[in-house]
Write a protein that holds these residues in place. Sequence first.
Motif, PDB file in Angstrom:
ATOM      1  N   UNK B 339       0.826  -1.208   0.000  1.00  0.00           N
ATOM      2  CA  UNK B 339       0.000   0.000   0.000  1.00  0.00           C
ATOM      3  C   UNK B 339       0.857   1.253   0.000  1.00  0.00           C
ATOM      4  N   UNK B 340       1.961   1.200   0.790  1.00  0.00           N
ATOM      5  CA  UNK B 340       2.809   2.381   0.891  1.00  0.00           C
ATOM      6  C   UNK B 340       3.865   2.419  -0.198  1.00  0.00           C
ATOM      7  N   UNK B 341       4.373   1.249  -0.550  1.00  0.00           N
ATOM      8  CA  UNK B 341       5.464   1.206  -1.517  1.00  0.00           C
ATOM      9  C   UNK B 341       5.158   0.111  -2.554  1.00  0.00           C
ATOM     10  N   UNK B 342       4.341   0.462  -3.541  1.00  0.00           N
ATOM     11  CA  UNK B 342       3.826  -0.585  -4.434  1.00  0.00           C
ATOM     12  C   UNK B 342       4.865  -1.162  -5.386  1.00  0.00           C
ATOM     13  N   UNK B 343       6.066  -0.586  -5.440  1.00  0.00           N
ATOM     14  CA  UNK B 343       7.050  -1.156  -6.360  1.00  0.00           C
ATOM     15  C   UNK B 343       8.214  -1.799  -5.624  1.00  0.00           C
ATOM     16  N   UNK B 344       8.112  -1.938  -4.302  1.00  0.00           N
ATOM     17  CA  UNK B 344       9.183  -2.605  -3.564  1.00  0.00           C
ATOM     18  C   UNK B 344       9.209  -4.084  -3.948  1.00  0.00           C
ATOM     19  N   UNK B 345      10.401  -4.710  -3.890  1.00  0.00           N
ATOM     20  CA  UNK B 345      10.500  -6.110  -4.347  1.00  0.00           C
ATOM     21  C   UNK B 345       9.493  -7.034  -3.663  1.00  0.00           C
ATOM     22  N   UNK B 346       9.280  -6.853  -2.359  1.00  0.00           N
ATOM     23  CA  UNK B 346       8.374  -7.789  -1.673  1.00  0.00           C
ATOM     24  C   UNK B 346       6.945  -7.614  -2.197  1.00  0.00           C
TER      25      UNK B 346
END
Lengths: 277, 422
Positions: B339-346
């Motif tokens: 939700x906060x970081x939609x392109x992070x690897x996880x």
Amino acid sequence: MLGPNGAGKTTLIRMITGIFYPDSGNIIFDGKPFDAENDITKIGYMPEERGLYKKMKIGEQAVYLAQLKGLSKRDAVARIKDWFARFEMESWWNKKVEDLSKGMQQKLQFVITVLHHPRLIILDEPFSGLDPVNSNLIKDEIYKLARNGSTIIFSTHRMEQVEEICDHIVLVNKGRKILDGTVQQVKQDFKENLFNIGFSDAFAESELNNELFDVVSASQNSMVIQKKENRSNNEILQYFLNNGASIDSFNEMLPSLSDIFIREVEGTPLARRFESN
Amino acid sequence: MKKILLIIQREFLTRVRKRSFIITTLLFPLLYLALIFGTAFIGEKGQTKLKIAVLDSSGKFTKARVDSANAFDKASTLVLVNETPASLEKDFEHKGYDGFVIIPANTVGTMAPDKIEIKANRTLGTASSVQSKLNTIWNDIKYEELGIDSQKQKQLNDSKLTVQVENMQDKGSNAKIASLTGYITGFLIYFILLIYGSQVMMGVMEEKTNRIAEIMVSSVKPFQLMVGKIIGIAAVALTQFLLWIVFVFLIYNITKSGSAGNSAMAVVVGQAQEVFSSLNIPQLLFLFAFYFLGGFFFYASMYAAIGSAVNEDMREAQSLSFPITMIIIFAIFILTIAMQDPTSPIAVWGSIIPFTSPIVMMARVPYGIPGTVPYWQLFLSMGLLVGGFLFMAWFAGKIYRTGILMYGKKPTWKEMLKWAFK
């Protein structure tokens, strides 16, 4: 179909009804290899463990199960009404299964099993839990179905019912068929040449050691003998008459299915049971 | 095929006609609204209104300034008093004050910020209202001392830099709305997987313990029975959703037409319009339906397998389904990251692997396709989910056909795997 607990009766039935696949061997249905997809609608199966949707209305449930067997909704409703009338169950239509007694559920289960006019009907202990009146009701229906050309496989360990109802028996044990034939033929095959002779006067047992028969047991007014091979009944009768016996009755003792069952399953010969008496 | 349809029909109708379905369908949105408005109401009414005595030694905290600050914010009341600190400390409670502040004379003189203490005889909790009021007055005093007139004040206050992240690939996407939408849709799928998944499990257990399973599988293949049940229950969930969407639509239109003369309602409608315009609603609904159904088939198969393996004991079922429930909860954990970081690897991998993708992808999609979620990720995720649920249905079907007629001791996961792969 007879067999002790765990003999493989239910497993065999489940293969015939397409629930399990055989590891080896073939199932031939109506002369052709069994095709579960199509042939299943020609089979009606009532398992020993009865089961219905408890919360579903009875009429709806019967229609649903009949439709799964390939009936149209209209046919299903008509046939169910007909059966319900015959079994005096008309008022049940909107009841739920959980409101029925065990015997009533049993009747409903039977109706559902035969509703789609199956060619092959498999009944696993169909009379358990039924009172004598309802037992007879179901029995009559089974006879009627058989007369109309359905084949009925009846799985049980209640021997008296088998002798009464069945034409042909198969005994299975440990997953194998151990005998197979009509009830009469099986009895003939398993007779041990035992005869029961009744005397009107006390027959004093004298020296009976002879070439004709062995005495299995004897009391004052009767005697059980085992005929030796290649001897005729007349020879034996003659023998007793010559020895001054007044004979009241002379009957061959055919084994009961129960005796055969125990003998085959446990390997106990029939004659030994009389010896212990 | 006709048989599966019959089974679907029965599973669907028996559930939809239940009173509990109608009640939950109607009550859930009402309860939801009640919850939102209820918390707002309690938040407003539940606050204690502080009444604070102000002892001003600087002489700049005039009655006019205090009154205007009070008029602006009703959450607390400031009252100017003219007493000695000693007498105030002695009897402020008798006079009906919750506490008192003393404004030192040198604060205004040096223009230095100071720490003001509210003195009270009990813990007052947050005093943010009092703080902002004192600051309003304090600003006013500063402006006057520095000779800034009202026009310059306005310039000072209005000229602020607002930072907003804009993804150049997805024009018009709004991070705040996207993250909220992702949160809501992801959570809805989470609830469905858990609630309707366990309905599948209990439905299978019911068939097994009622011993109807053997009658059924002498008419239909076990796989047909399982798939029919899963699809039937999915249809129930879908129906419930559809009703809710209709419900929201109706409420929106009613408030819209009723908002003409009501400013508060107009604000709500305006916000809703802003939300709708910043999202691609048809795309969102399609993907929601896809991930909801895909995720449901994926997990419901597993729940069906468990239901077939256990007996009537709910505890057995719970202990076997615990690992599956854990995975679903883990997906929610990834959702909050996505939700906060939609392109992070996880977030990216969580949205591709079928165990978590139904929930996690829904958090990324509102940020925009193909800007935040490139097409390859979306199609890989959808493809894997389809493949995943086909495999899962096959796998669960194997366990199901063995388990459904197996009575006695509860099997372990190891034994169930043996049923599937023997």
